[in-house]
Structures are given as structure tokens and as C-alpha cells.
Design a protein around this motif. Structure first.
Motif, mmCIF file in Angstrom:
data_model
loop_
_atom_site.group_PDB
_atom_site.id
_atom_site.type_symbol
_atom_site.label_atom_id
_atom_site.label_comp_id
_atom_site.label_asym_id
_atom_site.label_seq_id
_atom_site.Cartn_x
_atom_site.Cartn_y
_atom_site.Cartn_z
ATOM 1 N N ALA A 1 17.330 14.408 -20.037
ATOM 2 C CA ALA A 1 16.547 15.795 -20.361
ATOM 3 C C ALA A 1 15.313 15.852 -20.389
ATOM 4 O O ALA A 1 14.725 16.943 -20.077
ATOM 5 C CB ALA A 1 18.159 16.959 -21.400
ATOM 6 N N ALA A 2 15.154 15.094 -21.629
ATOM 7 C CA ALA A 2 13.870 15.101 -21.876
ATOM 8 C C ALA A 2 12.345 14.050 -20.764
ATOM 9 O O ALA A 2 11.237 13.854 -20.992
ATOM 10 C CB ALA A 2 13.186 14.082 -23.562
ATOM 11 N N LEU A 3 13.153 13.804 -19.729
ATOM 12 C CA LEU A 3 12.574 12.694 -18.981
ATOM 13 C C LEU A 3 11.921 11.523 -19.414
ATOM 14 O O LEU A 3 10.795 11.544 -18.787
ATOM 15 C CB LEU A 3 11.683 13.518 -18.047
ATOM 16 C CG LEU A 3 12.147 14.824 -17.265
ATOM 17 C CD1 LEU A 3 10.524 15.675 -16.537
ATOM 18 C CD2 LEU A 3 13.163 14.168 -15.945
ATOM 19 N N LEU A 4 12.820 11.045 -19.969
ATOM 20 C CA LEU A 4 11.660 9.340 -20.757
ATOM 21 C C LEU A 4 11.338 8.682 -20.115
ATOM 22 O O LEU A 4 12.069 8.279 -19.390
ATOM 23 C CB LEU A 4 13.032 9.670 -21.870
ATOM 24 C CG LEU A 4 12.632 8.067 -23.031
ATOM 25 C CD1 LEU A 4 11.233 8.781 -23.538
ATOM 26 C CD2 LEU A 4 13.373 7.028 -23.372
ATOM 27 N N PRO A 5 9.945 8.177 -20.623
ATOM 28 C CA PRO A 5 9.403 7.640 -19.549
ATOM 29 C C PRO A 5 9.852 5.555 -20.040
ATOM 30 O O PRO A 5 10.187 5.358 -21.221
ATOM 31 C CB PRO A 5 8.022 7.357 -19.317
ATOM 32 C CG PRO A 5 8.099 8.990 -20.198
ATOM 33 C CD PRO A 5 8.924 9.127 -20.981
ATOM 34 N N GLY A 6 9.227 5.026 -19.099
ATOM 35 C CA GLY A 6 9.347 3.415 -19.788
ATOM 36 C C GLY A 6 11.005 2.957 -18.944
ATOM 37 O O GLY A 6 11.779 3.867 -18.246
ATOM 38 N N PRO A 7 11.302 1.954 -19.687
ATOM 39 C CA PRO A 7 12.239 1.095 -19.913
ATOM 40 C C PRO A 7 13.528 1.223 -20.776
ATOM 41 O O PRO A 7 14.411 -0.006 -19.992
ATOM 42 C CB PRO A 7 11.755 -0.084 -19.802
ATOM 43 C CG PRO A 7 11.288 -0.328 -21.544
ATOM 44 C CD PRO A 7 10.292 1.325 -20.479
ATOM 45 N N ALA B 1 14.104 -5.711 -21.453
ATOM 46 C CA ALA B 1 14.760 -5.934 -20.025
ATOM 47 C C ALA B 1 15.144 -4.673 -18.342
ATOM 48 O O ALA B 1 15.133 -4.110 -18.779
ATOM 49 C CB ALA B 1 16.513 -6.395 -20.155
ATOM 50 N N THR B 2 15.009 -6.221 -17.160
ATOM 51 C CA THR B 2 15.848 -5.084 -16.538
ATOM 52 C C THR B 2 16.411 -5.945 -15.577
ATOM 53 O O THR B 2 16.550 -7.203 -16.081
ATOM 54 C CB THR B 2 14.705 -4.702 -15.428
ATOM 55 O OG1 THR B 2 14.960 -4.158 -14.139
ATOM 56 C CG2 THR B 2 14.006 -5.944 -14.400
ATOM 57 N N LEU B 3 17.864 -5.072 -14.757
ATOM 58 C CA LEU B 3 18.357 -6.196 -13.504
ATOM 59 C C LEU B 3 17.870 -5.113 -11.949
ATOM 60 O O LEU B 3 17.713 -4.516 -11.523
ATOM 61 C CB LEU B 3 19.675 -5.142 -13.848
ATOM 62 C CG LEU B 3 20.583 -5.982 -13.521
ATOM 63 C CD1 LEU B 3 21.393 -6.878 -13.545
ATOM 64 C CD2 LEU B 3 22.874 -4.516 -13.731
ATOM 65 N N ASP B 4 18.680 -6.291 -11.662
ATOM 66 C CA ASP B 4 17.977 -5.902 -10.162
ATOM 67 C C ASP B 4 19.419 -7.059 -9.106
ATOM 68 O O ASP B 4 19.432 -7.608 -9.385
ATOM 69 C CB ASP B 4 16.894 -6.499 -9.492
ATOM 70 C CG ASP B 4 16.323 -6.153 -8.826
ATOM 71 O OD1 ASP B 4 15.694 -5.414 -8.167
ATOM 72 O OD2 ASP B 4 17.310 -6.681 -6.895
ATOM 73 N N GLY B 5 19.727 -6.389 -7.827
ATOM 74 C CA GLY B 5 21.530 -7.020 -7.216
ATOM 75 C C GLY B 5 20.588 -7.727 -6.054
ATOM 76 O O GLY B 5 21.559 -7.997 -5.197
ATOM 77 N N THR B 6 19.296 -7.917 -6.117
ATOM 78 C CA THR B 6 19.103 -8.725 -4.998
ATOM 79 C C THR B 6 19.492 -10.050 -5.133
ATOM 80 O O THR B 6 18.652 -10.540 -5.740
ATOM 81 C CB THR B 6 17.592 -8.580 -4.354
ATOM 82 O OG1 THR B 6 17.014 -7.698 -4.577
ATOM 83 C CG2 THR B 6 17.142 -9.436 -3.275
ATOM 84 N N THR C 1 8.925 -5.070 -18.225
ATOM 85 C CA THR C 1 10.432 -5.807 -19.149
ATOM 86 C C THR C 1 9.391 -6.677 -19.186
ATOM 87 O O THR C 1 8.845 -7.461 -18.796
ATOM 88 C CB THR C 1 11.109 -5.587 -18.545
ATOM 89 O OG1 THR C 1 10.818 -5.186 -17.426
ATOM 90 C CG2 THR C 1 11.682 -3.847 -18.044
ATOM 91 N N ASP C 2 10.404 -7.414 -19.821
ATOM 92 C CA ASP C 2 9.980 -8.996 -20.181
ATOM 93 C C ASP C 2 11.159 -9.855 -19.536
ATOM 94 O O ASP C 2 10.302 -11.147 -19.510
ATOM 95 C CB ASP C 2 10.320 -8.904 -21.747
ATOM 96 C CG ASP C 2 9.696 -7.634 -22.848
ATOM 97 O OD1 ASP C 2 8.193 -8.239 -22.168
ATOM 98 O OD2 ASP C 2 10.109 -7.489 -23.439
ATOM 99 N N VAL C 3 11.556 -9.936 -19.035
ATOM 100 C CA VAL C 3 13.297 -10.565 -18.721
ATOM 101 C C VAL C 3 13.989 -9.758 -17.802
ATOM 102 O O VAL C 3 13.957 -8.351 -17.631
ATOM 103 C CB VAL C 3 14.316 -11.232 -19.788
ATOM 104 C CG1 VAL C 3 15.317 -11.668 -18.976
ATOM 105 C CG2 VAL C 3 14.002 -11.861 -21.141
#
Length: 340
Positions: free
Chosen positions: A75-81, A111-116, A138-140
Motif C-alpha cells: 500500500a505504501a509502494l515501499l521501494p527497495g529490496p 538477499a534476492t531469489l531467482d529461479g533461473t 542486494t548482497d546475496v
């Protein structure tokens, strides 16, 4: 099944809403990711560790609690990771890693997650990830990898050697993406790749954010309809506007029930989760975009100006709608699960 928020969840909602209204109001959202806001979000509220087990410095909460927080950040459209880190935390609860889970819970690691799927030769990984959510912030990176012994999950330091990151121009200016090329990047194996459950929980998380986008969009246009005068009348008094607002409200109510059910299933009834998660993305994704679109259109001419906040909701809604694949993919999956 419980679709009504508990007193504790209502308190969580109020705390997150008050924090974001003060630390990340809409005018500030246009400036993009603010690391200080993210640090406070974790330091004061501990949101990044909400679903991380207590033995890893987290709160040990469930998806129902996480959904409450994500509704408010949406609802706040929070930017970032925050969403990207939430994705990684969801995956790491299925492939537990003390170092990463503790770092995320304490706010030290984004951190972030990618399915590739990437390739892993025993020490390094190689592969190209076309669109990594919050890849520059992100760092990881947590990703699936294929080895000679079978599929595993690996963690890669994004600031380390063998990693090239390129900023992508995205529709949603509040949340970045990056193209990540891994060319002999050092990696650490976290464990075998889980058979299932991660994608379902990601679907619930995105649907919760979409619910927040819907709610904020509807609240904004209802407020505008009460003060905007056209041809000597408030526009909210016109039948065409009232009917459209009623339709938007019905979509919001249905979406809330679907999200609450899916979050409950993730916590209490895993057997029902696949169908609930597919339904959440099949319905909520499209409904969120339609509400955000109509909210922009009902603002009239001013809604079309780039300076108006309606564009931010519209773009977040469209970006979220296709984040985990278009709604038709989730409808097809739901039909398959229901044997239709």
C-alpha cells in the motif's frame, strides 16, 4: 480456517502502517530505495526476520503474519529490496542456512531469489539471469544450480568476483531489476533443491502485496471522488463513478478473502496450499491491475500526468501481475490441480 486478523496481527498492521507513513510517504517513494529506511524497517520492526525461525534471530512468525506486513508495504509502494529479501527468506526456510538467515533477520544482509538455473562445477557458478529482482540493491543471490550430483540451491555474493550486474530500465520505478551474469563466481551450496512449496509461498507473498496496492488505490480514488467537482457536482455522486467504485470494492473484498485463505493454508493446511496459491495469483494479480487502472482513469485528466501518484500504483500493479508469470499461467496451473 480463519480469515479475520487476530489482535496481534492488527497491532502489527498498525505499527507497519504508521512507520511507513512517517518514514516512506508517497512523495519520497519517487526518490527510490533509501537504505536508511530499510535499516530502520528491520531495526525497529524486525520485518526482514518475521518468518525466520527464532533460533536464527527471527520472530518465527507464519505466512499469515508476513501477509499483513506485505499488504502494508504494498500500500505504501515501499521501494527497495524488502520483497526480494522476503523471497530469499522464504526459500531459506526450506533450505536452512544459519549464516544467511541470521544476517537477514538482523538486517545485515539484503538477499534476492531467482529461479533461473545456473551451472555449478563444485566451486563456482556460471549462467545468465535476465531479470533479478532488486539485483543492484542486494548482497546475496540465492538460486537453483545443476551439479553432477543433482539439483541444489546455492548462494552467491553479488559484490564478489565473477559477477557482472547491469541495471535494467523497468516499468516500476520504485523497484529495480538487474541483469546478472555469473562467470566463474564463487558460490556456496546451501543444500538440495526442495521438491516444492517455495513457489506457492512466493505467490502468496506477492498476492499480499497486491492486496495492499488495491486497497491504497481504492482509498485514493474514493477520497478524490469526495472532493472533485465537475459540472457543479461531486464526481462521486455520478452513477457511472459510483458503480465503478462499487465494482472495485467488490474485487478488493474477494481478493482479501483469497489472500487470507492462501496465507492460512501456507501455515495450517499445506495440502490446500498449491490450489490456494494458484488461485491467489490467477485472481488477485489481474484484479489488482484493474483496480489500479480504473483508479487512474477515474482521476480524469490529472491522472494522466506523470507527476500524479496514480502512475506509481498502476506501474507497481502491472509489474506485480507478471512478476511470477502472467495470470494465464496460474489459471492453467489451477485448472490442472483441479483436474479440469
Amino acid at each position: 480456517m480463519k480469515l479475520v486478523l487476530s489482535p496481534e496481527q492488527r497491532h502489527l498492521r498498525e505499527a507497519v502502517r504508521a512507520f511507513l507513513a512517517s518514514a516512506s510517504p508517497l512523495p519520497k517513494v519517487r526518490d527510490g530505495y533509501d537504505p536508511q529506511v530499510y535499516a530502520r524497517l528491520n531495526g525497529e520492526l524486525g520485518l526482514s526476520g518475521l518468518i525466520i525461525p527464532e533460533e536464527h534471530s527471527g520472530a518465527g512468525a507464519g505466512m499469515s503474519d508476513l501477509a499483513v506486513a506485505l499488504e502494508e508495504t504494498g500500500a505504501a509502494l515501499l521501494p527497495g529490496p524488502f520483497l526480494a529479501t522476503t523471497f530469499a527468506a522464504i526459500a531459506l526456510t526450506r533450505v536452512p542456512d544459519k549464516e544467511l538467515l541470521t544476517g537477514i533477520a538482523e538486517g545485515r544482509i539484503a538477499a534476492t531469489l531467482d529461479g533461473t538455473e545456473v551451472s555449478y562445477d563444485g566451486s563456482a557458478v556460471r549462467g545468465t539471469l535476465a531479470q533479478v529482482l532488486s539485483g543492484m540493491e542486494t548482497d546475496v543471490l540465492v538460486a537453483p544450480a545443476l551439479t553432477g550430483d543433482g539439483p541444489v540451491m546455492v548462494a552467491v555474493e553479488l559484490a564478489g568476483p565473477g559477477v557482472t550486474r547491469t541495471v535494467l530500465e523497468t516499468l516500476d520505478i520504485t523497484r529495480g531489476q538487474a541483469r546478472v551474469v555469473l562467470d566463474g563466481a564463487p558460490a556456496r551450496v546451501l543444500g538440495p533443491r526442495p521438491e516444492g512449496g517455495i513457489l506457492d509461498r512466493l505467490c502468496v507473498a506477492v498476492a499480499a502485496e497486491q492486496l495492499g496496492v488495491m486497497r491504497a488505490s481504492l482509498e485514493a480514488i474514493v477520497g478524490y471522488a469526495k472532493i472533485r467537482v465537475a459540472f457543479g457536482r461531486y464526481i462521486g455522486s455520478y452513477q457511472g463513478v459510483k458503480h465503478k467504485l462499487a465494482d472495485m470494492h467488490c474485487k478488493l473484498e474477494q481478493a482479501e478473502s483469497i489472500v487470507r485463505y492462501a496465507a492460512w493454508a501456507a501455515d495450517e493446511s499445506p495440502a490446500e496450499l498449491p490450489e490456494a496459491a494458484a488461485l491467489a495469483q490467477a485472481y488477485v494479480g489481474r484484479a489488482c491491475f484493474e483496480v489500479a487502472r480504473d483508479h487512474l482513469l477515474l482521476h480524469g485528466g490529472i491522472g494522466y500526468t506523470w507527476e500524479h501518484d496514480a502512475h506509481l500504483f498502476y506501474k507497481r500493479a502491472k509489474a506485480d501481475e507478471v512478476l511470477l508469470g502472467p495470470p494465464r499461467n496460474h489459471r492453467a496451473r489451477l485448472a490442472q490441480l483441479l483436474e479440469l
